[in-house]
Enzyme design. Structure first.
Site, PDB file in Angstrom:
ATOM      1  N   ARG A  36       0.850  -1.188   0.000  1.00 38.23           N
ATOM      2  CA  ARG A  36       0.000   0.000   0.000  1.00 38.23           C
ATOM      3  C   ARG A  36       0.885   1.236   0.000  1.00 38.23           C
ATOM      4  NH1 ARG A  36      -2.200  -4.061   2.663  1.00 38.23           N
ATOM      5  NH2 ARG A  36      -4.435  -4.282   3.115  1.00 38.23           N
ATOM      6  N   LEU A  55       1.685   0.738  -4.465  1.00 38.48           N
ATOM      7  CA  LEU A  55       0.648   1.063  -5.463  1.00 38.48           C
ATOM      8  C   LEU A  55      -0.710   1.165  -4.773  1.00 38.48           C
ATOM      9  CD1 LEU A  55      -0.175   1.169  -8.525  1.00 38.48           C
ATOM     10  CD2 LEU A  55      -0.425  -1.327  -8.389  1.00 38.48           C
ATOM     11  N   LEU A  57      -4.197   0.445  -4.936  1.00 37.67           N
ATOM     12  CA  LEU A  57      -5.116  -0.381  -5.729  1.00 37.67           C
ATOM     13  C   LEU A  57      -6.528   0.170  -5.709  1.00 37.67           C
ATOM     14  CD1 LEU A  57      -3.926  -3.960  -4.673  1.00 37.67           C
ATOM     15  CD2 LEU A  57      -3.468  -2.770  -6.838  1.00 37.67           C
ATOM     16  N   LYS A  58      -6.803   1.071  -4.766  1.00 33.37           N
ATOM     17  CA  LYS A  58      -8.179   1.591  -4.663  1.00 33.37           C
ATOM     18  C   LYS A  58      -8.459   2.662  -5.706  1.00 33.37           C
ATOM     19  CE  LYS A  58      -9.735   0.258  -0.165  1.00 33.37           C
ATOM     20  NZ  LYS A  58     -10.176   0.612   1.182  1.00 33.37           N
ATOM     21  N   GLY A 121     -10.420 -13.552  10.641  1.00 33.25           N
ATOM     22  CA  GLY A 121      -9.931 -14.668  11.445  1.00 33.25           C
ATOM     23  C   GLY A 121      -8.424 -14.726  11.436  1.00 33.25           C
ATOM     24  N   HIS A 122      -7.908 -15.544  12.340  1.00 31.32           N
ATOM     25  CA  HIS A 122      -6.477 -15.792  12.370  1.00 31.32           C
ATOM     26  C   HIS A 122      -6.219 -17.280  12.502  1.00 31.32           C
ATOM     27  CE1 HIS A 122      -4.836 -11.776  12.128  1.00 31.32           C
ATOM     28  NE2 HIS A 122      -5.764 -11.354  12.954  1.00 31.32           N
ATOM     29  N   ILE A 124      -5.616 -19.454  14.712  1.00 29.98           N
ATOM     30  CA  ILE A 124      -6.312 -20.277  15.728  1.00 29.98           C
ATOM     31  C   ILE A 124      -7.756 -20.541  15.334  1.00 29.98           C
ATOM     32  CG2 ILE A 124      -7.006 -18.299  17.190  1.00 29.98           C
ATOM     33  CD1 ILE A 124      -6.220 -20.104  19.631  1.00 29.98           C
ATOM     34  N   ASN A 125      -8.370 -19.568  14.630  1.00 28.75           N
ATOM     35  CA  ASN A 125      -9.753 -19.745  14.200  1.00 28.75           C
ATOM     36  C   ASN A 125      -9.844 -20.828  13.117  1.00 28.75           C
ATOM     37  OD1 ASN A 125      -9.317 -16.410  14.469  1.00 28.75           O
ATOM     38  ND2 ASN A 125     -10.891 -17.337  15.741  1.00 28.75           N
ATOM     39  N   TYR A 126      -8.897 -20.786  12.207  1.00 28.74           N
ATOM     40  CA  TYR A 126      -8.922 -21.747  11.099  1.00 28.74           C
ATOM     41  C   TYR A 126      -8.603 -23.152  11.629  1.00 28.74           C
ATOM     42  CZ  TYR A 126      -8.124 -17.139   9.043  1.00 28.74           C
ATOM     43  OH  TYR A 126      -8.184 -15.790   8.729  1.00 28.74           O
ATOM     44  N   ASP A 152      -1.658 -20.981   9.343  1.00 28.65           N
ATOM     45  CA  ASP A 152      -0.993 -19.911   8.570  1.00 28.65           C
ATOM     46  C   ASP A 152       0.062 -20.468   7.636  1.00 28.65           C
ATOM     47  OD1 ASP A 152      -0.750 -16.981  10.737  1.00 28.65           O
ATOM     48  OD2 ASP A 152      -2.406 -17.903   9.639  1.00 28.65           O
TER      49      ASP A 152
HETATM   50  C1  LIG Z   1      -1.609 -15.121  13.625  1.00 32.17           C
HETATM   51  C2  LIG Z   1      -1.353 -14.492  12.288  1.00 32.17           C
HETATM   52  C3  LIG Z   1      -1.152 -13.007  12.440  1.00 32.17           C
HETATM   53  C4  LIG Z   1       0.224 -12.681  11.908  1.00 32.17           C
HETATM   54  C5  LIG Z   1       0.382 -11.196  11.792  1.00 32.17           C
HETATM   55  C6  LIG Z   1       0.757 -10.552  13.157  1.00 32.17           C
HETATM   56  C7  LIG Z   1       2.266 -10.587  13.272  1.00 32.17           C
HETATM   57  C8  LIG Z   1       0.168  -9.136  13.227  1.00 32.17           C
HETATM   58  C9  LIG Z   1      -1.364  -9.134  12.961  1.00 32.17           C
HETATM   59  C10 LIG Z   1      -1.941  -7.983  13.808  1.00 32.17           C
HETATM   60  C11 LIG Z   1      -0.679  -7.280  14.364  1.00 32.17           C
HETATM   61  C12 LIG Z   1      -0.866  -6.461  15.644  1.00 32.17           C
HETATM   62  C13 LIG Z   1      -1.929  -5.361  15.424  1.00 32.17           C
HETATM   63  O1  LIG Z   1      -1.695  -4.642  14.209  1.00 32.17           O
HETATM   64  C14 LIG Z   1      -1.991  -4.408  16.644  1.00 32.17           C
HETATM   65  C15 LIG Z   1      -0.643  -3.860  17.111  1.00 32.17           C
HETATM   66  C16 LIG Z   1      -0.181  -2.766  16.147  1.00 32.17           C
HETATM   67  C17 LIG Z   1       1.184  -2.161  16.610  1.00 32.17           C
HETATM   68  O2  LIG Z   1       1.621  -1.173  15.682  1.00 32.17           O
HETATM   69  C18 LIG Z   1       2.229  -3.307  16.656  1.00 32.17           C
HETATM   70  C19 LIG Z   1       1.764  -4.370  17.635  1.00 32.17           C
HETATM   71  C20 LIG Z   1       0.404  -4.991  17.303  1.00 32.17           C
HETATM   72  C21 LIG Z   1       0.011  -5.849  18.486  1.00 32.17           C
HETATM   73  C22 LIG Z   1       0.521  -5.817  15.986  1.00 32.17           C
HETATM   74  C23 LIG Z   1       1.599  -6.933  16.104  1.00 32.17           C
HETATM   75  C24 LIG Z   1       1.657  -7.841  14.894  1.00 32.17           C
HETATM   76  O3  LIG Z   1       2.121  -7.137  13.777  1.00 32.17           O
HETATM   77  C25 LIG Z   1       0.291  -8.442  14.583  1.00 32.17           C
HETATM   78  C26 LIG Z   1      -0.135  -9.362  15.699  1.00 32.17           C
HETATM   79  C27 LIG Z   1      -2.441 -14.810  11.306  1.00 32.17           C
HETATM   80  O4  LIG Z   1      -3.319 -15.574  11.543  1.00 32.17           O
HETATM   81  S1  LIG Z   1      -2.364 -14.002   9.782  1.00 32.17           S
HETATM   82  C28 LIG Z   1      -3.681 -14.722   8.832  1.00 32.17           C
HETATM   83  C29 LIG Z   1      -4.810 -13.747   8.753  1.00 32.17           C
HETATM   84  N1  LIG Z   1      -5.869 -14.219   7.865  1.00 32.17           N
HETATM   85  C30 LIG Z   1      -5.729 -14.235   6.525  1.00 32.17           C
HETATM   86  O5  LIG Z   1      -4.739 -13.857   5.967  1.00 32.17           O
HETATM   87  C31 LIG Z   1      -6.942 -14.755   5.750  1.00 32.17           C
HETATM   88  C32 LIG Z   1      -7.291 -13.833   4.557  1.00 32.17           C
HETATM   89  N2  LIG Z   1      -7.344 -12.446   4.962  1.00 32.17           N
HETATM   90  C33 LIG Z   1      -8.379 -11.956   5.697  1.00 32.17           C
HETATM   91  O6  LIG Z   1      -9.300 -12.639   6.099  1.00 32.17           O
HETATM   92  C34 LIG Z   1      -8.292 -10.485   6.011  1.00 32.17           C
HETATM   93  O7  LIG Z   1      -7.312  -9.891   5.194  1.00 32.17           O
HETATM   94  C35 LIG Z   1      -7.918 -10.214   7.486  1.00 32.17           C
HETATM   95  C36 LIG Z   1      -6.599 -10.857   7.842  1.00 32.17           C
HETATM   96  C37 LIG Z   1      -9.035 -10.707   8.398  1.00 32.17           C
HETATM   97  C38 LIG Z   1      -7.764  -8.697   7.658  1.00 32.17           C
HETATM   98  O8  LIG Z   1      -9.001  -8.095   7.324  1.00 32.17           O
HETATM   99  P1  LIG Z   1      -9.015  -6.581   6.890  1.00 32.17           P
HETATM  100  O9  LIG Z   1     -10.409  -6.101   7.029  1.00 32.17           O
HETATM  101  O10 LIG Z   1      -7.925  -5.841   7.582  1.00 32.17           O
HETATM  102  O11 LIG Z   1      -8.575  -6.633   5.342  1.00 32.17           O
HETATM  103  P2  LIG Z   1      -9.361  -7.256   4.103  1.00 32.17           P
HETATM  104  O12 LIG Z   1     -10.803  -7.416   4.407  1.00 32.17           O
HETATM  105  O13 LIG Z   1      -8.585  -8.422   3.612  1.00 32.17           O
HETATM  106  O14 LIG Z   1      -9.245  -6.100   2.994  1.00 32.17           O
HETATM  107  C39 LIG Z   1      -7.994  -5.558   2.648  1.00 32.17           C
HETATM  108  C40 LIG Z   1      -8.273  -4.087   2.463  1.00 32.17           C
HETATM  109  O15 LIG Z   1      -7.039  -3.466   2.130  1.00 32.17           O
HETATM  110  C41 LIG Z   1      -7.177  -2.841   0.868  1.00 32.17           C
HETATM  111  N3  LIG Z   1      -5.919  -2.918   0.182  1.00 32.17           N
HETATM  112  C42 LIG Z   1      -5.106  -3.979   0.076  1.00 32.17           C
HETATM  113  N4  LIG Z   1      -4.005  -3.670  -0.626  1.00 32.17           N
HETATM  114  C43 LIG Z   1      -4.146  -2.376  -0.984  1.00 32.17           C
HETATM  115  C44 LIG Z   1      -3.332  -1.480  -1.742  1.00 32.17           C
HETATM  116  N5  LIG Z   1      -2.156  -1.827  -2.239  1.00 32.17           N
HETATM  117  N6  LIG Z   1      -3.799  -0.206  -1.906  1.00 32.17           N
HETATM  118  C45 LIG Z   1      -4.975   0.173  -1.378  1.00 32.17           C
HETATM  119  N7  LIG Z   1      -5.784  -0.631  -0.647  1.00 32.17           N
HETATM  120  C46 LIG Z   1      -5.354  -1.893  -0.461  1.00 32.17           C
HETATM  121  C47 LIG Z   1      -8.265  -3.601   0.181  1.00 32.17           C
HETATM  122  O16 LIG Z   1      -8.808  -2.869  -0.891  1.00 32.17           O
HETATM  123  C48 LIG Z   1      -9.239  -3.823   1.313  1.00 32.17           C
HETATM  124  O17 LIG Z   1      -9.924  -2.624   1.564  1.00 32.17           O
HETATM  125  P3  LIG Z   1     -11.432  -2.686   2.128  1.00 32.17           P
HETATM  126  O18 LIG Z   1     -11.344  -3.292   3.510  1.00 32.17           O
HETATM  127  O19 LIG Z   1     -11.891  -1.260   2.125  1.00 32.17           O
HETATM  128  O20 LIG Z   1     -12.217  -3.554   1.175  1.00 32.17           O
END
Ligand SMILES: C[C@H](CCC[C@@H](C)[C@H]1CC[C@H]2[C@@H]3[C@H](O)C[C@@H]4C[C@H](O)CC[C@]4(C)[C@H]3C[C@H](O)[C@]12C)C(=O)SCCNC(=O)CCNC(=O)[C@H](O)C(C)(C)COP(=O)(O)OP(=O)(O)OC[C@H]1O[C@@H](n2cnc3c(N)ncnc32)[C@H](O)[C@@H]1OP(=O)(O)O
Length: 382
Positions: A36, A55, A57-58, A121-122, A124-126, A152
């Site tokens: 992003r 880039l 994408l929106k 989900g993350h 643990i959910n899957y 994952d």
């Molecule tokens: C257990 C693992 C987790 C591993 C990652 C962890 C290391 C980190 C995850 C959360 C982090 C913590 C958190 O951020 C809070 C703190 C923040 C602080 O700064 C640091 C400490 C933190 C505690 C921080 C620490 C760590 O970094 C974390 C713990 C997993 O299970 S990962 C597997 C997750 N699931 C999947 O991948 C399945 C498929 N994906 C999804 O279901 C969804 O993506 C997900 C993961 C549920 C997220 O949903 P979300 O609503 O955020 O996104 P999406 O619905 O997918 O939509 C993406 C939106 O983004 C737009 N977009 C994408 N690329 C671009 C682009 N290039 N330009 C513009 N826009 C873009 C896209 O259009 C979507 O937009 P919309 O939502 O408007 O449609």
């Protein structure tokens, strides 16, 4: 390398997709991570060997840029929840129209259909929905997820990479791309097929934590040593079990039978007490080379120093002196040669990638001034 010449676009996501992209990059693919714009530092800790293009994408222009990139790519990995790419006008139908050879990998938790398809989900959910989590945990304790390794990574990033490799191979005959629906629930369950397929053997028809391989059996568990470290015991077969008893200096004639379930708890306390009397190093000296299936439990810092791992060079050190596992498996003629340079900065390669794709300097400048792309040149290491 095995995947040399394969061009991959990895849309930036959390853990699973970055791992999938890293596997492909390690084995020679050219992987571009699409970040992003204005996203701040990337959380992708598995970015070795990748380049980064930032880039938006929106924006319609940004979506147009991605379409053009896809025409020049073999694989697209998208890590978003179901429907996001369609909302961006970048769904499989659109992109496969632009490039019928494209392998469009959709890596999600719940898959592209079904009640939960749009749920967050993350791991643990899957894992919970896969059925595996219900079998993980010690007796009388709650089920626990082994970090985020099973859904994952094993059932997610790795299974997706396997799917991409198979689709690439298939394309050599059909000349056609296809869509990969990689659900981490299904990937994790598939990795755990043994739990279903081996039911008849009766390995886990007892409650959680009371079975052969889930910490129920005393000869398949970990034990604390006198210096606070641990030994892992996997002496399943009678011949290895006898070697274990010999190493522990226990007289098997005075012990219950190995498979006497009701005696497992008392046998476990005998083993616990025995292992607690020596250090990990002392137990290694006793057990190494005795076929007793006993190994030291090594920390992330210790693994690369262990003689076995050292001899095989199982762990690599990059240019920043960081240690990590080398790619697996080891291919004899075309082994992976992972990149040892630092990870890319967000947008570090935007300019060069667009130029390679045929964008003119004027087009690139226009995209940049409109904020559709971001070009972050790495600051020279002064
Ligand atoms: C257990 C693992 C987790 C591993 C990652 C962890 C290391 C980190 C995850 C959360 C982090 C913590 C958190 O951020 C809070 C703190 C923040 C602080 O700064 C640091 C400490 C933190 C505690 C921080 C620490 C760590 O970094 C974390 C713990 C997993 O299970 S990962 C597997 C997750 N699931 C999947 O991948 C399945 C498929 N994906 C999804 O279901 C969804 O993506 C997900 C993961 C549920 C997220 O949903 P979300 O609503 O955020 O996104 P999406 O619905 O997918 O939509 C993406 C939106 O983004 C737009 N977009 C994408 N690329 C671009 C682009 N290039 N330009 C513009 N826009 C873009 C896209 O259009 C979507 O937009 P919309 O939502 O408007 O449609």
């Amino acid at each position: 390398m095995a995947l040399s010449g394969v061009r991959v676009l990895e849309l930036a996501g959390l853990a699973p997709a970055p791992f999938c992209g890293m596997i492909l990059a390690d084995f020679g693919a050219q992987v571009v991570r699409v970040d992003r714009v204005k996203s701040g530092p990337q959380m992708d800790s598995m970015a070795r060997g990748k380049r980064s293009l930032a880039l938006n994408l929106k924006s319609p222009e940004g979506a147009q840029v991605l379409k053009k990139l896809c025409v020049h790519s073999d694989v697209l990995i998208e890590p978003f929840r179901q429907g996001v790419m369609e909302k961006l006008g970048l769904g499989p139908e659109r992109l496969l129209q632009e490039n019928p050879r494209l392998i469009y990998a959709r890596l999600t938790g719940f898959g592209q259909s079904g009640k939960y398809a749009q749920e967050a989900g993350h791991d643990i959910n899957y894992l919970a929905l896969s059925g595996l989590l219900s079998n993980l945990g010690r007796k009388n304790e709650n089920p626990y997820a082994p970090l985020n390794l099973l859904a994952d990574f094993a059932g997610g990033g790795l299974i997706c990479a396997l799917g991409i490799a198979m689709a690439l191979f298939e394309r050599t005959k059909s000349k056609k791309g296809q869509v990969i629906d990689a659900s981490m629930v299904e990937g994790a369950a598939y990795v755990g097929s043994f739990l279903w397929k081996a039911q008849a053997i009766g390995l886990w028809n007892r409650p959680r934590g009371e079975n052969l391989l889930d910490s129920g059996a005393p000869f398949y568990d970990t034990y604390k040593t006198s210096d606070g470290k641990f030994m892992a015991v996997g002496a399943l077969e009678p011949k290895f079990y006898q070697a274990l008893l010999k190493g522990l200096d226990l007289d098997s004639t005075k012990l219950p039978d190995q498979l006497s379930f009701s005696d497992w708890p008392s046998l476990k306390s005998i083993f616990t007490d025995t292992f607690s009397k020596k250090t990990q190093a002392e137990w290694c000296k006793i057990f190494d080379g005795t076929d007793s299936c006993v190994s030291p439990v090594l920390s992330l810092e210790e693994v690369s120093l262990h003689p076995h791992n050292k001899e095989r060079r199982s762990f690599i050190r990059d240019h920043e002196e960081k240690v990590s596992p080398r790619p697996a498996p080891l291919l004899s003629r075309t082994p992976a040669t992972p990149c040892l340079r630092r990870d890319p900065l967000v947008g570090e390669h935007t300019h060069e990638i667009l130029k390679e794709t045929g964008f003119t300097p004027e087009e690139i400048a226009k995209l940049q001034s409109a904020g559709i792309i971001e070009c972050n040149k790495a600051k020279a290491n002064l």
